[in-house]
Design an enzyme around this catalytic site. Sequence first.
Site, mmCIF file in Angstrom:
data_model
loop_
_atom_site.group_PDB
_atom_site.id
_atom_site.type_symbol
_atom_site.label_atom_id
_atom_site.label_comp_id
_atom_site.label_asym_id
_atom_site.label_seq_id
_atom_site.Cartn_x
_atom_site.Cartn_y
_atom_site.Cartn_z
ATOM 1 N N CYS D 149 0.798 -1.198 -0.064
ATOM 2 C CA CYS D 149 -0.010 0.119 0.008
ATOM 3 C C CYS D 149 0.863 1.328 -0.165
ATOM 4 C CB CYS D 149 -0.926 0.057 1.139
ATOM 5 S SG CYS D 149 -0.324 -0.330 2.698
ATOM 6 N N ASN D 150 1.943 1.485 0.737
ATOM 7 C CA ASN D 150 3.061 2.453 0.900
ATOM 8 C C ASN D 150 3.533 2.725 -0.499
ATOM 9 O OD1 ASN D 150 2.433 2.840 3.443
ATOM 10 N ND2 ASN D 150 4.081 1.388 4.040
#
EC number: 1.2.1.38
Lengths: 342, 342, 342, 342
Positions: D149-150
Amino acid sequence: MPFNIAILGASGYTGAELVRLIATHPEMTIKALSADRKAGMQMAEVFPFLRHLDLPTLQKIDEIDFAGIDLCFCALPHATTQQVISALPRNLKIVDLSADFRLRDAAAYEKWYGQPHAAMDLQAEAVYGLTEFYRAEIAQARLVAGTGCNAATGQFALRPLVAAGVIDLDDIIIDLKAGVSGAGRSLKENLLHAELSGGTHAYSAGGKHRHLGEFDQEFSKIAGRPVQVQFTPHLLPMNRGILATVYVKGDPSAVHETLASAYKDEPFLQVLPFGQLPSTRDIAGSNFCHLGVVGDRRANRAIVVAVLDNLTKGSSGQAIQNANLMLGLPETTGLMLAPLFP
Amino acid sequence: MPFNIAILGASGYTGAELVRLIATHPEMTIKALSADRKAGMQMAEVFPFLRHLDLPTLQKIDEIDFAGIDLCFCALPHATTQQVISALPRNLKIVDLSADFRLRDAAAYEKWYGQPHAAMDLQAEAVYGLTEFYRAEIAQARLVAGTGCNAATGQFALRPLVAAGVIDLDDIIIDLKAGVSGAGRSLKENLLHAELSGGTHAYSAGGKHRHLGEFDQEFSKIAGRPVQVQFTPHLLPMNRGILATVYVKGDPSAVHETLASAYKDEPFLQVLPFGQLPSTRDIAGSNFCHLGVVGDRRANRAIVVAVLDNLTKGSSGQAIQNANLMLGLPETTGLMLAPLFP
Amino acid sequence: MPFNIAILGASGYTGAELVRLIATHPEMTIKALSADRKAGMQMAEVFPFLRHLDLPTLQKIDEIDFAGIDLCFCALPHATTQQVISALPRNLKIVDLSADFRLRDAAAYEKWYGQPHAAMDLQAEAVYGLTEFYRAEIAQARLVAGTGCNAATGQFALRPLVAAGVIDLDDIIIDLKAGVSGAGRSLKENLLHAELSGGTHAYSAGGKHRHLGEFDQEFSKIAGRPVQVQFTPHLLPMNRGILATVYVKGDPSAVHETLASAYKDEPFLQVLPFGQLPSTRDIAGSNFCHLGVVGDRRANRAIVVAVLDNLTKGSSGQAIQNANLMLGLPETTGLMLAPLFP
Amino acid sequence: MPFNIAILGASGYTGAELVRLIATHPEMTIKALSADRKAGMQMAEVFPFLRHLDLPTLQKIDEIDFAGIDLCFCALPHATTQQVISALPRNLKIVDLSADFRLRDAAAYEKWYGQPHAAMDLQAEAVYGLTEFYRAEIAQARLVAGTGCNAATGQFALRPLVAAGVIDLDDIIIDLKAGVSGAGRSLKENLLHAELSGGTHAYSAGGKHRHLGEFDQEFSKIAGRPVQVQFTPHLLPMNRGILATVYVKGDPSAVHETLASAYKDEPFLQVLPFGQLPSTRDIAGSNFCHLGVVGDRRANRAIVVAVLDNLTKGSSGQAIQNANLMLGLPETTGLMLAPLFP
């Protein structure tokens, strides 16, 4: 016998924080409180959390008798402060928490605050209130200008590094995360719980935030040449606390050693062991600043993280620390309250 | 010379809160800290917010030399506490923060806690630690049993009313809203930020919560006949604070006057003017309890709202208040810290 | 072909929530949006979370051409709504989300809202918008008055019980916990993040909250005689969600069975198994209402807990549910969005 | 007829988020759900917010009949995933949400994840799942590896800039602020509400976070030479959302134009007008990513801010977007849900 204290602007968060801290300060007694629009009210009505204290009724500033006052904290909005302090007795010791006397250069003040400075004579005697770096001057000062809360955080992370020449002065980035109380008790849509909680955003990015005026002034003074940092503040869904993540180019060990050495005798500045990182949760409600340093995987790059409570070490705690010096008291008097966790 | 203090169970929230409060207590010095699973560690590793303090290294309980200790706070989990305290020197003053000695009746203890009491001889000497109502006994006691935090809140709202006979004893409802720190530092799914923040739910509803044992014991004792209240706790997305909304049948003015009169000289119990309601925000981090009373539109019905900080007045602050009495100190010593707001 | 929709008052939270829901509603297209003080702006400027949608520019109400509009949602403040709706075309279907047409009795309106009703002719045709209990009337109505969000929550918990006669009508207490979005996007000090987060308080206690007008009207109508409940709302540090803890006297099993039976075919009302309790986290952003029943340790006392999202099932979702009926669409069209968790 | 879907690992947050999104997806039906430790339970017991859905009972993975399944989402922990997917039918379409197939280089996998890769044959066919940049390959793939997600957030901010050569590749800093749901439903002390709320801290600073493996792989591939960014994640007191503040050296206008041009036809990537900054509040619960660009006061320096919801666009929404492509559906099917605000 305790010193007699007046607080101007007692209906804002920094004013209330002053009262909270002085409530258990053994050498200060609050003798006067002002709040122009709430004159006549009791503090318990404005801030019920102070209900247990026996406090003077709120007054208008011009109703206050300053005769027996030893020191006055001025927690008023920016811009109006210059007029107010100009009208105060010239022998009164003053700690100002506004931005009005932080910038020594009139042009810089006008640039960042959008209007000419209205009290340059007072500015001439004002001492910049970052206690750990202006102790001697503060102890002799009549007028001390408290720093910006963001400005204090960034300076604690960087001043010794700039002074020691262990980092590249042309490539400093301060990415800052701030709680909402720094914005004060003002009625703005983006400060509503429904708008702020559960999310985050950057603001005043790209060199627009006023605290850059303080960074420029102080870092350039230390370095002896112009220094301009990058600075991006973010608003976080928390009430108190600032965390500054500072990206510098320099040897991480040297960075850590420089900070650890500079602060080894400071009661409020705690440098963590190399590689450890601080949390805002660990300084909430206190006058402490925690600092951590880590090295990046890329050579010659270090990350310094500094945390403090914007209302305490960032403004009202700092103000009392300065007042202690001005009154000849031990600097830590009344300020050793432990943080509140959880 | 300050009294020497030991804290057993220093790695939980109530243990850390004891350290926070004693940090600025002028008459207490921490000489020993226990945390069995973290023995050998420094408190700064377990609770970095206490980093500025010079504290003893964490030990196992049986490593502690109690010879020079004047008073021991016991902040251990329920059930194990009875064994631990049984093994401590019999001359040691003890303030227990667990539930193990709150219920005088062995059958009641077994009913609410699911196992037989293991130290009934100690129970016999234990004094129930609701300071404002057991002052004389506490001052003479060797072993004081701190109250449940919810139980304290409900009792502050109700004890004078039950005693004065101004309310119907058969129709009392306590709807309670509690912050999450009351559940301790335990790893449970429903205590995760992602699960807890932004919402609320009731739990242990319908007469299942253990603090009912304390309500039953105390209210029945005061009334001289069985009293059973209804009690529904709710978990709120906040860290500290309890708010109890108490529904009673009785004259609202009489209810307010009874509370105001009962607490008029109490330093920590503040009764608001009739019709005003308290907020948990106004007592966070402090030893104060605020109480408000309003009348309902329906005749003879009143609503009493009481707020306190579960970790302070609800447990660790109360414990120090009791310890002050047991050591012959003024009851408020070290406890006049103002709440933290915002 | 989708129906053409207008939304008056699109710059508030209920207006934005209507847009959010209609964004994925297969049978509705937004053709006009009003916001008097923000006329000329795009919704993306007022609510950036709606940026991805192609929406009409905000207009003043009198600039809107209602010729092609099938149905108009009116999400305006109380009091001004009566004037606005009086001036709309008489053939336009309207779902009003304000309080202006909820109370059938002019005297009751004046009592609770502090001014005479200004459109009693419209009131005469207005149908109370609690969908599950007024389906037939709503399907035939031109003007539907959405309920108060607190009023909806309490009624879902109580209406079948009042109708079935399984509880004591003279001893009903609704202790309600509400998120902050119910207060709207208004600039009030107590709605600031710094003031609201981390704490709770009761408000309008003792029979002062306006939604009591709806409770009185509806429960008395069902019972065929006056019914007055006690109602105490609390503000919680969360954005969405209402939890009502309802204390009744009656057999808990009968209470549960009555609710389970009444709602067994309802798509949005979910009765949990006996003894289970709902959480506001499980309905956030959705049109669902969860209900739980537990019995107290004291005989003949039951606790009903109901949760819903004040912006969805409590107002804008309810409004669309009613609009679906008025337009001849299946009632659940566009409303089966799952809650957002965590 | 809808496609039949299986979800492995349905008891975690990304699993639940898949169910939430598929609940209103018109072309997918959930036919099997696995959760090894909760096999036999209903989803409504594990996630009451999904109570309204008619879902299959949770099973162990080896109990699932994959015969009629068209596509399987695999939301299992890292490391075990390689074994599980190796054992699945070879004709089954799979979207994996773990980290197990994101890194094409075995040595890189071992470096970042601390153990040898156990399924290099599968790795060979795996396509990196950043939809907007791997569309063609994903449409043809059998196995797609969802991104971190990052990693997704940083890449949306940077990929077009790296490709266009408008920034200095040796001086990129990603300062990232992430909500807590990204850490999953795991029982860790620092994820408790009492520990996390009200504060922030940095973690895995200095080049330690595993998502650097993805940054290195992708940016180096695009640039055709090694690129190593600096990356410092911070944990924020919010449940959903990531905000990446990216510091680059290059002309701000060129930076903005490059992003605006690259994403002008992307349904989910919204580039704000130059100088505007996004907020995580505006994308919560949705598949949208908002991007803003500002120039710094210092020449040739730009700040790019990207926000997305880690559970939606950062993992489960992205997974469905990829699944849509793999199944020949329009890419946005079921994903146009508006964000939830407030």
